[in-house]
Scaffold this active site. Structure first.
Site, short mmCIF file in Angstrom:
data_model
loop_
_atom_site.label_atom_id
_atom_site.label_comp_id
_atom_site.label_asym_id
_atom_site.label_seq_id
_atom_site.Cartn_x
_atom_site.Cartn_y
_atom_site.Cartn_z
N ASP A 206 -16.51 -2.99 -4.76
CA ASP A 206 -16.52 -4.23 -4.09
C ASP A 206 -18.04 -4.74 -4.10
OD1 ASP A 206 -14.26 -5.73 -2.01
OD2 ASP A 206 -16.41 -6.19 -1.55
N ARG B 283 0.87 -1.12 0.00
CA ARG B 283 -0.08 -0.09 -0.02
C ARG B 283 0.86 1.09 -0.18
NH1 ARG B 283 -3.82 -3.16 3.25
NH2 ARG B 283 -2.75 -2.93 5.11
N PHE C 287 -11.89 -4.90 -6.13
CA PHE C 287 -11.88 -5.65 -4.81
C PHE C 287 -11.40 -4.97 -3.67
CE2 PHE C 287 -10.92 -8.51 -8.39
CZ PHE C 287 -12.13 -9.29 -8.65
N CYS D 191 -3.50 -14.07 -3.66
CA CYS D 191 -3.34 -14.61 -2.38
C CYS D 191 -3.76 -16.19 -2.31
CB CYS D 191 -4.15 -13.92 -1.41
SG CYS D 191 -5.73 -13.88 -1.26
N ASP E 174 -6.58 -7.01 -6.21
CA ASP E 174 -6.17 -7.46 -4.93
C ASP E 174 -7.57 -8.53 -4.60
OD1 ASP E 174 -5.00 -8.68 -2.96
OD2 ASP E 174 -5.53 -6.90 -1.54
#
Length: 397
Positions: free
Chosen positions: A253, A215, A231, A340, A300
Site C-alpha cells: 500500500d 475475504r 492496495f 468499486c 482491490d
C-alpha cells in the site's frame, strides 16, 4: 394520525416506466410540474401524467436525481415511527445473515434498505453513519433516535464528507453525534479474526465491510500459497490468507498510515511481519519491477473512476494493473480482481480484464463472480447500487 398533504411532483407522460420497473430515482428532466414549493430534502408525492399516485420520496430541486423513493404506499406518514419500523426491518435481516463470530457489519445500505443516501455501519458497540442526501439530512434526528433505541450503542460517529453530499448542497459533517467517546480506534471481530478500525481517519467508515464474504472465500483458497495483496489498506485480505495457511503474504500500500495499521492487524492475529511483510510502495511500480511470481494475487484498488468522465482513464488503469498482475501470476495461480467504481459497469470490467489477459497471452478460467456481502443488499431494480464487482480467475497458461 391524520394524513399529511405533502407537496407534489408530476412526471411527463411515459416517464413513470422506470419507477414502475422498480428503479428508486426520478431525474429532474422527467418532471413537468411541482406543486407546493418543496425545498431540498422535503418529502413529496410523485404522480404520473394522469394524476395517479406513484410513490412518496425525498426531493431536491437542485440535483439531477430530483426524487428518491421512500415508499410506494402513498397514504403513509413519514414520521419517526416510519423510520423506527424501517430500521427494525434492516436489523432483523442482519440478525439472520451475520454470524456470532462477527460484530462489524453494514446495518443500513442506502436505497437497498429504504434509506436513500444513508449508510450506517456497526463496529462492535459503536456506529458510524454517513449521510449523502438532503432528504436523509432532514430526517437525521429521527434516524439517530431510532438507532439509539434499537441498538443501544455506546457512541455514534458521523462521517459525512462525500462528493454526493456536496452535489446535494450539503457541507461536510464529521464528529461524534451521540456518546462521549471520541477515540478513533475500535477493535472488531470478523469471522473470529481481530481488526483495529480507525473510524475518524480511515477510508469510507474505517473498514471495507463489503469484502467480508470475499475475504472468507479467498482466505480458504490460500493454503500453501505465496500471496500478493495489492492496495492492501489495513491488510484484512492478508490476515484471512495467513489464517487460511498461506506460506507467505506480501501486502502493498502507498499509504504510510495504512501500512502501520496493516502490521498491527497482522500482529493482533499473531502473524509475524517476517512471513507476512507489509511494504509501503506504489503498486504499479512494484509490479513493473518485481521479478517474483505468486500463486495468488489480490487486486482491490480504490475507485479509479469517481465520475463518468473518468471512465476512459480509469479503464486504462484497470487494464494496466491487471496486465501486470497476470504477468506475475504463476501457472495455475488465482487472481482476485475488483472494481468499486460505480461508473465501471460489470461488463466493461470483464472486457478490461479479458483484454489484459489477451495482451499477456494468457487464458483465464472464471471460478466465480464476486460482489458485496449480503449485509449490503440492493434493490433488484437498481443496478447502480451494485458498485462492487469482482472476478476470481485461474491462469491456465
Amino acid at each position: 394520525m391524520s394524513k399529511i398533504a405533502y407537496p407534489e411532483i408530476t412526471l411527463k407522460k411515459g416517464r413513470e416506466e422506470a419507477i414502475l420497473r422498480g428503479h428508486p430515482w426520478i431525474f429532474s428532466g422527467a418532471i413537468t410540474n411541482v406543486k407546493g414549493n418543496p425545498g431540498a430534502g422535503d418529502i413529496v408525492l410523485a404522480k404520473d401524467s394522469a394524476g395517479n399516485n406513484l410513490a412518496l420520496g425525498v426531493y431536491n430541486p437542485s440535483t439531477d436525481i430530483a426524487f428518491r423513493i421512500l415508499t410506494r404506499k402513498c397514504e403513509e406518514n413519514i414520521s419517526q415511527y416510519f423510520w423506527q419500523s424501517r430500521l427494525h426491518e434492516a436489523y432483523k435481516l442482519r440478525q439472520k445473515i451475520i454470524g456470532e463470530e462477527t460484530n462489524a457489519y453494514r446495518l443500513i445500505n442506502a436505497e437497498g434498505d429504504g434509506f436513500p443516501g444513508l449508510i450506517v455501519d456497526v463496529y462492535n458497540m459503536s456506529l458510524v453513519l454517513s449521510i449523502a442526501t438532503a432528504g436523509m439530512e432532514q430526517q437525521k434526528s429521527h434516524i439517530i433516535n431510532a438507532l439509539i433505541s434499537q441498538l443501544k450503542p455506546t457512541r455514534i460517529y458521523e462521517q459525512s464528507d462525500s462528493r454526493s453530499r456536496r452535489l446535494e448542497g450539503l457541507e461536510a459533517n464529521k464528529g461524534v453525534v451521540f456518546g462521549e467517546d471520541a477515540s478513533p480506534a475500535i477493535e472488531i471481530i470478523e469471522n473470529g479474526l481481530k481488526f483495529e478500525v480507525d473510524v475518524v481517519s480511515g477510508q469510507k467508515t474505517g473498514f471495507f465491510l463489503d469484502q467480508r464474504v470475499n475475504r472468507e472465500k479467498i482466505g480458504a483458497l490460500s493454503r500453501d500459497a505465496v500471496v500478493l495483496n495489492c492496495f492492501a489498506y489495513t491488510a484484512a485480505f492478508s490476515v484471512y490468507c495467513a489464517e487460511g495457511g498461506a506460506k507467505r503474504v506480501v501486502s502493498l500500500d502507498i499509504s504510510h498510515s495504512a501500512c502501520v495499521a496493516a502490521r498491527k492487524n497482522l500482529h493482533l492475529n499473531w502473524f509475524t511481519v517476517e512471513n507476512y511483510p507489509v511494504t509501503e510502495t506504489d503498486v504499479f511500480d512494484y509490479l513493473r519491477n518485481t521479478q517474483e511470481n505468486f500463486n495468488m494475487i489480490i487486486l482491490d484498488p480504490p475507485a479509479f473512476a469517481k465520475t463518468k468522465k473518468d471512465v476512459a482513464k480509469a479503464s486504462r488503469g484497470y487494464k494496466e494493473i491487471n496486465l501486470q498482475a497476470i504477468k506475475h501470476l504463476a501457472k495455475g495461480g488465482m487472481l482476485a480482481t475488483f472494481s468499486c467504481s460505480n461508473f465501471i459497469e460489470e461488463d466493461l470490467f470483464c472486457k478490461i480484464v479479458l483484454a489484459a489477459a489477451r495482451d499477456v497471452g494468457s487464458d483465464l478460467q472464471l471460478l466465480s463472480r464476486l460482489e458485496a456481502g449480503p449485509d449490503h443488499p440492493t434493490l433488484f431494480g437498481h443496478p447502480e447500487g451494485r458498485y462492487l464487482k469482482g472476478l476470481l480467475l485461474v491462469k491456465r497458461n
